[in-house]
Design a protein around this motif. Structure first.
Motif, PDB file in Angstrom:
ATOM      1  N   MET A 198      51.521  81.316  42.114  1.00 55.23           N
ATOM      2  CA  MET A 198      52.108  81.480  40.781  1.00 55.23           C
ATOM      3  C   MET A 198      52.090  80.143  40.064  1.00 55.23           C
ATOM      4  O   MET A 198      52.424  79.125  40.671  1.00 55.23           O
ATOM      5  CB  MET A 198      53.578  81.918  40.885  1.00 55.23           C
ATOM      6  CG  MET A 198      53.794  83.314  41.349  1.00 55.23           C
ATOM      7  SD  MET A 198      55.564  83.647  41.476  1.00 55.23           S
ATOM      8  CE  MET A 198      55.713  83.775  43.246  1.00 55.23           C
ATOM      9  N   PRO A 199      51.698  80.140  38.788  1.00 62.07           N
ATOM     10  CA  PRO A 199      51.878  78.908  38.024  1.00 62.07           C
ATOM     11  C   PRO A 199      53.370  78.549  38.036  1.00 62.07           C
ATOM     12  O   PRO A 199      54.223  79.439  38.184  1.00 62.07           O
ATOM     13  CB  PRO A 199      51.420  79.266  36.610  1.00 62.07           C
ATOM     14  CG  PRO A 199      50.748  80.585  36.712  1.00 62.07           C
ATOM     15  CD  PRO A 199      51.175  81.220  37.997  1.00 62.07           C
ATOM     16  N   VAL A 200      53.686  77.280  37.876  1.00 60.27           N
ATOM     17  CA  VAL A 200      55.080  76.841  37.966  1.00 60.27           C
ATOM     18  C   VAL A 200      55.980  77.640  37.025  1.00 60.27           C
ATOM     19  O   VAL A 200      57.093  78.012  37.394  1.00 60.27           O
ATOM     20  CB  VAL A 200      55.211  75.319  37.713  1.00 60.27           C
ATOM     21  CG1 VAL A 200      56.664  74.907  37.562  1.00 60.27           C
ATOM     22  CG2 VAL A 200      54.575  74.540  38.853  1.00 60.27           C
ATOM     23  N   SER A 201      55.506  77.946  35.821  1.00 58.63           N
ATOM     24  CA  SER A 201      56.347  78.695  34.879  1.00 58.63           C
ATOM     25  C   SER A 201      56.758  80.054  35.461  1.00 58.63           C
ATOM     26  O   SER A 201      57.914  80.467  35.338  1.00 58.63           O
ATOM     27  CB  SER A 201      55.636  78.879  33.541  1.00 58.63           C
ATOM     28  OG  SER A 201      54.404  79.563  33.734  1.00 58.63           O
ATOM     29  N   LEU A 202      55.841  80.743  36.112  1.00 57.43           N
ATOM     30  CA  LEU A 202      56.155  82.032  36.734  1.00 57.43           C
ATOM     31  C   LEU A 202      56.995  81.835  37.997  1.00 57.43           C
ATOM     32  O   LEU A 202      57.919  82.600  38.274  1.00 57.43           O
ATOM     33  CB  LEU A 202      54.879  82.804  37.057  1.00 57.43           C
ATOM     34  CG  LEU A 202      55.055  84.200  37.639  1.00 57.43           C
ATOM     35  CD1 LEU A 202      55.895  85.087  36.720  1.00 57.43           C
ATOM     36  CD2 LEU A 202      53.697  84.840  37.881  1.00 57.43           C
ATOM     37  N   LEU A 203      56.691  80.797  38.750  1.00 61.59           N
ATOM     38  CA  LEU A 203      57.477  80.490  39.945  1.00 61.59           C
ATOM     39  C   LEU A 203      58.942  80.298  39.565  1.00 61.59           C
ATOM     40  O   LEU A 203      59.841  80.832  40.220  1.00 61.59           O
ATOM     41  CB  LEU A 203      56.936  79.234  40.641  1.00 61.59           C
ATOM     42  CG  LEU A 203      57.740  78.715  41.837  1.00 61.59           C
ATOM     43  CD1 LEU A 203      57.730  79.728  42.970  1.00 61.59           C
ATOM     44  CD2 LEU A 203      57.181  77.383  42.305  1.00 61.59           C
ATOM     45  N   LEU A 204      59.188  79.555  38.490  1.00 63.82           N
ATOM     46  CA  LEU A 204      60.568  79.301  38.079  1.00 63.82           C
ATOM     47  C   LEU A 204      61.294  80.583  37.683  1.00 63.82           C
ATOM     48  O   LEU A 204      62.511  80.675  37.832  1.00 63.82           O
ATOM     49  CB  LEU A 204      60.612  78.283  36.940  1.00 63.82           C
ATOM     50  CG  LEU A 204      60.167  76.869  37.333  1.00 63.82           C
ATOM     51  CD1 LEU A 204      60.166  75.951  36.128  1.00 63.82           C
ATOM     52  CD2 LEU A 204      61.010  76.306  38.462  1.00 63.82           C
ATOM     53  N   GLU A 205      60.565  81.571  37.211  1.00 60.26           N
ATOM     54  CA  GLU A 205      61.173  82.869  36.896  1.00 60.26           C
ATOM     55  C   GLU A 205      61.576  83.615  38.166  1.00 60.26           C
ATOM     56  O   GLU A 205      62.335  84.581  38.100  1.00 60.26           O
ATOM     57  CB  GLU A 205      60.198  83.732  36.085  1.00 60.26           C
ATOM     58  CG  GLU A 205      59.949  83.217  34.688  1.00 60.26           C
ATOM     59  CD  GLU A 205      58.918  84.038  33.929  1.00 60.26           C
ATOM     60  OE1 GLU A 205      58.623  85.195  34.335  1.00 60.26           O
ATOM     61  OE2 GLU A 205      58.395  83.518  32.932  1.00 60.26           O
ATOM     62  N   ASN A 206      61.053  83.177  39.306  1.00 56.11           N
ATOM     63  CA  ASN A 206      61.350  83.804  40.595  1.00 56.11           C
ATOM     64  C   ASN A 206      62.242  82.921  41.456  1.00 56.11           C
ATOM     65  O   ASN A 206      62.137  82.914  42.689  1.00 56.11           O
ATOM     66  CB  ASN A 206      60.045  84.119  41.330  1.00 56.11           C
ATOM     67  CG  ASN A 206      59.335  85.297  40.710  1.00 56.11           C
ATOM     68  OD1 ASN A 206      59.665  86.431  41.006  1.00 56.11           O
ATOM     69  ND2 ASN A 206      58.390  85.020  39.827  1.00 56.11           N
ATOM     70  N   THR A 207      63.101  82.158  40.797  1.00 56.06           N
ATOM     71  CA  THR A 207      64.069  81.305  41.486  1.00 56.06           C
ATOM     72  C   THR A 207      65.449  81.581  40.908  1.00 56.06           C
ATOM     73  O   THR A 207      65.591  82.242  39.881  1.00 56.06           O
ATOM     74  CB  THR A 207      63.748  79.810  41.297  1.00 56.06           C
ATOM     75  OG1 THR A 207      63.851  79.466  39.911  1.00 56.06           O
ATOM     76  CG2 THR A 207      62.372  79.459  41.825  1.00 56.06           C
ATOM     77  N   HIS A 208      66.453  81.049  41.570  1.00 56.42           N
ATOM     78  CA  HIS A 208      67.817  81.124  41.045  1.00 56.42           C
ATOM     79  C   HIS A 208      68.466  79.756  41.180  1.00 56.42           C
ATOM     80  O   HIS A 208      68.125  78.972  42.064  1.00 56.42           O
ATOM     81  CB  HIS A 208      68.638  82.215  41.753  1.00 56.42           C
ATOM     82  CG  HIS A 208      68.725  82.016  43.234  1.00 56.42           C
ATOM     83  ND1 HIS A 208      67.734  82.440  44.098  1.00 56.42           N
ATOM     84  CD2 HIS A 208      69.682  81.442  44.000  1.00 56.42           C
ATOM     85  CE1 HIS A 208      68.075  82.133  45.343  1.00 56.42           C
ATOM     86  NE2 HIS A 208      69.252  81.531  45.309  1.00 56.42           N
ATOM     87  N   SER A 209      69.382  79.484  40.290  1.00 55.99           N
ATOM     88  CA  SER A 209      70.068  78.203  40.227  1.00 55.99           C
ATOM     89  C   SER A 209      70.980  78.025  41.440  1.00 55.99           C
ATOM     90  O   SER A 209      71.605  78.988  41.899  1.00 55.99           O
ATOM     91  CB  SER A 209      70.884  78.147  38.941  1.00 55.99           C
ATOM     92  OG  SER A 209      71.563  76.922  38.849  1.00 55.99           O
ATOM     93  N   ILE A 210      71.049  76.793  41.932  1.00 52.52           N
ATOM     94  CA  ILE A 210      71.953  76.461  43.040  1.00 52.52           C
ATOM     95  C   ILE A 210      72.686  75.171  42.700  1.00 52.52           C
ATOM     96  O   ILE A 210      72.255  74.408  41.831  1.00 52.52           O
ATOM     97  CB  ILE A 210      71.194  76.308  44.382  1.00 52.52           C
ATOM     98  CG1 ILE A 210      70.118  75.230  44.281  1.00 52.52           C
ATOM     99  CG2 ILE A 210      70.624  77.628  44.841  1.00 52.52           C
ATOM    100  CD1 ILE A 210      69.523  74.828  45.598  1.00 52.52           C
ATOM    101  N   GLU A 211      73.758  74.917  43.393  1.00 59.09           N
ATOM    102  CA  GLU A 211      74.531  73.694  43.208  1.00 59.09           C
ATOM    103  C   GLU A 211      73.872  72.533  43.968  1.00 59.09           C
ATOM    104  O   GLU A 211      73.221  72.745  44.988  1.00 59.09           O
ATOM    105  CB  GLU A 211      75.968  73.880  43.717  1.00 59.09           C
ATOM    106  CG  GLU A 211      76.751  74.922  42.953  1.00 59.09           C
ATOM    107  CD  GLU A 211      76.960  74.545  41.491  1.00 59.09           C
ATOM    108  OE1 GLU A 211      77.196  73.353  41.197  1.00 59.09           O
ATOM    109  OE2 GLU A 211      76.890  75.452  40.629  1.00 59.09           O
ATOM    110  N   ALA A 212      74.069  71.334  43.465  1.00 56.63           N
ATOM    111  CA  ALA A 212      73.466  70.146  44.078  1.00 56.63           C
ATOM    112  C   ALA A 212      73.883  69.967  45.531  1.00 56.63           C
ATOM    113  O   ALA A 212      73.089  69.524  46.360  1.00 56.63           O
ATOM    114  CB  ALA A 212      73.819  68.903  43.271  1.00 56.63           C
ATOM    115  N   ASP A 213      75.107  70.327  45.878  1.00 61.65           N
ATOM    116  CA  ASP A 213      75.555  70.147  47.259  1.00 61.65           C
ATOM    117  C   ASP A 213      75.040  71.228  48.206  1.00 61.65           C
ATOM    118  O   ASP A 213      75.287  71.188  49.404  1.00 61.65           O
ATOM    119  CB  ASP A 213      77.081  70.049  47.340  1.00 61.65           C
ATOM    120  CG  ASP A 213      77.803  71.279  46.821  1.00 61.65           C
ATOM    121  OD1 ASP A 213      77.146  72.193  46.270  1.00 61.65           O
ATOM    122  OD2 ASP A 213      79.039  71.325  46.958  1.00 61.65           O
TER     123      ASP A 213
END
Length: 185
Positions: free
Chosen positions: A96-111
């Motif tokens: 996946m191009p990075v733009s599509l990859l990012l659509e298949n992720t979820h936000s997490i906390e730094a810790d």
């Protein structure tokens, strides 16, 4: 008596560095032995060694590392994820191009950052966290067009503080559906 004490002191002086390095080796081996060897845990443990294979590789847009010997971020991340998944008995979904990859992720906390997570900037430039060491220092890898090479840095680096954190969007983790168990033959 004095001679035997002197002999003992000399033996200890000679043996102390060897014993200390042996202790460090044992500690390092102990830290690398997985307590939980599920495929998901193994996937994260294989990321550092695979990522390190790409350090210094030339950067080229849409370059596939195995074919061209060059890479961009999309191919770099795909290659690392695919290699780690294969070693862990998993299959990584697809390129996946990075733009599509990012659509298949979820936000997490730094810790909560782990090997394989992404740090993403406001302009969607991303770097992979390829290793989090025991003191929580993060090591990053990305294909730098400016340097024309796959580059690494860590969270103690001035670049991390002056550039990455100044333009920080967040840390992101792959959605679980991007990894599946490999089919047995």
């Amino acid at each position: 008596m004095k001679k035997s004490i002197l002999h003992l002191i000399m033996v200890l002086i000679w043996a102390a560095p060897a014993l200390a390095s042996h202790s460090l080796i044992m500690d390092k081996q102990h830290c690398q032995t997985p307590v939980d060897s599920t495929p998901a845990v193994l996937f994260r443990q294989f990321i550092p060694s695979i990522a390190e294979e790409f350090i210094g590789m030339s950067v080229e847009s849409a370059g596939g590392p195995q074919q061209a010997g060059k890479t961009d971020n999309s191919w770099l991340f795909y290659s690392i994820y695919t290699g780690a998944a294969t070693r862990a008995g998993l299959v990584y979904k697809a390129f996946m191009p990075v733009s599509l990859l990012l659509e298949n992720t979820h936000s997490i906390e730094a810790d909560d950052v782990q090997n394989g997570d992404l740090i993403v900037l406001k302009n969607n430039l991303a770097a992979m966290v390829y290793q989090v060491d025991p003191n929580r220092r993060m090591h990053f890898i990305y294909a730098s067009k400016k340097r024309d090479a796959v580059t690494v840095f860590n969270s103690d680096n001035i670049v991390y503080h002056a550039y990455w954190l100044e333009n920080f969007k967040g840390f992101f983790r792959l959605n679980k559906d991007l990894l599946a168990p490999a089919q047995s033959k």
